[in-house]
Design a protein around this motif. Structure first.
Motif, PDB file in Angstrom:
ATOM      1  N   THR A 133       0.640  -1.175   0.130  1.00  0.00           N
ATOM      2  CA  THR A 133       0.002   0.037   0.100  1.00  0.00           C
ATOM      3  C   THR A 133       0.929   1.212   0.030  1.00  0.00           C
ATOM      4  N   THR A 137       0.306   3.820  -3.159  1.00  0.00           N
ATOM      5  CA  THR A 137      -0.089   5.250  -2.954  1.00  0.00           C
ATOM      6  C   THR A 137       1.055   6.081  -2.719  1.00  0.00           C
ATOM      7  N   THR A 141      -0.429   6.376   2.010  1.00  0.00           N
ATOM      8  CA  THR A 141      -1.023   5.312   2.768  1.00  0.00           C
ATOM      9  C   THR A 141       0.072   4.266   3.272  1.00  0.00           C
ATOM     10  N   SER A 144      -1.795   1.616   8.981  1.00  0.00           N
ATOM     11  CA  SER A 144      -3.386   1.542   8.936  1.00  0.00           C
ATOM     12  C   SER A 144      -4.004   0.693   9.905  1.00  0.00           C
ATOM     13  N   MET A 235      -8.050   3.253   7.539  1.00  0.00           N
ATOM     14  CA  MET A 235      -6.707   3.729   6.534  1.00  0.00           C
ATOM     15  C   MET A 235      -6.014   4.673   7.044  1.00  0.00           C
TER      16      MET A 235
END
Length: 290
Positions: A133, A137, A141, A144, A235
């Motif tokens: 992730t 991103t 991000t 999380s 998130m």
């Protein structure tokens, strides 16, 4: 003479076994009372309204409200992921793979996962969730609450699988034979008869899994990471009570240490309440069958 001596030897063995069991139980209760008393004594000064209403960003003048909410979100997220998978897997093991080599192999692997160190599972989720992730991103991000929930789900999953499997196998085989003789399909037998008979045991397993993950710290260090502010977005970096306690115990300020003790007392009482609730559910089920 031989029968009387054998009976006497069995009575002596029974008395010794009961005595050792009673001593072991007493020792366990003493340590439990000691833990409760020590956490309460060390944290009594911080158990006030601020502990439940203020966030940890205020340090010694704040509380653990954000950590409590974050822990609740993480635990519920982990249980929500693990419960359907664990119940389905346990049902398959008990009803479709029972007495097969594949089923025994999966049970063996599940037992290994049951005893796996939680920090290893945290590193695993860090590798398969956090790092991808972050790359996808461009760093927007990273850690999380979702990653933390997945890590907790991996810890709770083997508990639910094992409990579901054991509870379904405890259902009398005569129920299966009677239902199948009437032409009831296997899926309907499993869903409407067997699952209903093992329902209280499965719920107990879910509660025990929830108690198991409530105090986990290590996997959350690599996944949820922590947050000094209140957040409901899974998130975002998510605070948790065990992680806050871990951070507060390293602080040299006695006031911060007192808040950590108060948080430990809250977790202990929560786990104790879940354990008592699971026992209550099981005892009510036994009474209803009698």
């Amino acid at each position: 003479m031989k029968s009387s001596s054998l009976y006497l030897r069995r009575r002596i063995t029974n008395v010794i076994a009961l005595g050792l069991s009673s001593v072991a139980t007493l020792i366990g209760l003493i340590f439990l009372a000691w833990i409760l008393w020590e956490t309460l004594r060390q944290g009594i000064g911080a158990i006030n309204w601020n502990l439940f209403s203020k966030i940890s960003v205020y340090r010694e003048n704040g509380g653990l409200a954000n950590a409590m909410v974050g822990s609740l979100i993480l635990d519920l997220l982990g249980i929500a992921i693990a419960t359907p998978i664990g119940v389905l897997a346990g049902t398959w093991l008990a009803e479709y793979a029972n007495r097969t080599k594949l089923g025994e192999s999966i049970r063996f692997l599940n037992d290994i996962l049951l005893s796996a160190p939680s920090i290893v599972l945290g590193l695993f989720v860090y590798t398969i969730v956090v790092l991808p992730t972050t790359a996808l991103t461009n760093g927007n991000t990273t850690f999380s609450g979702l990653a933390g929930g997945i890590a907790l789900a991996l810890i709770a999953l083997p508990v639910i699988v094992r409990t579901t499997d054991e509870m379904l196998r405890l259902v009398p085989s005569t129920l299966r034979e009677a239902a199948l003789s009437l032409g009831i399909p296997q899926w309907k037998l499993t869903m409407q008869i067997l699952m209903r008979g093992a329902r209280s045991g499965i719920i107990t397993g879910v509660l025990l899994a929830l108690a198991r993950i409530s105090g986990e710290t290590a996997p959350l260090l690599f996944t949820a990471f922590g947050n000094n502010f209140l957040t409901f977005n899974p998130m975002d970096k998510m605070p948790s009570l065990p992680q806050a306690i871990y951070e507060y115990t390293k602080d040299p300020d006695p006031a911060i240490n007192s808040i950590a003790w108060a948080g430990a007392f809250v977790i202990t009482m929560f786990v104790l309440a879940l354990s008592l609730l699971s026992r209550l559910i099981l005892s009510r089920n036994k009474v209803s069958h009698d």
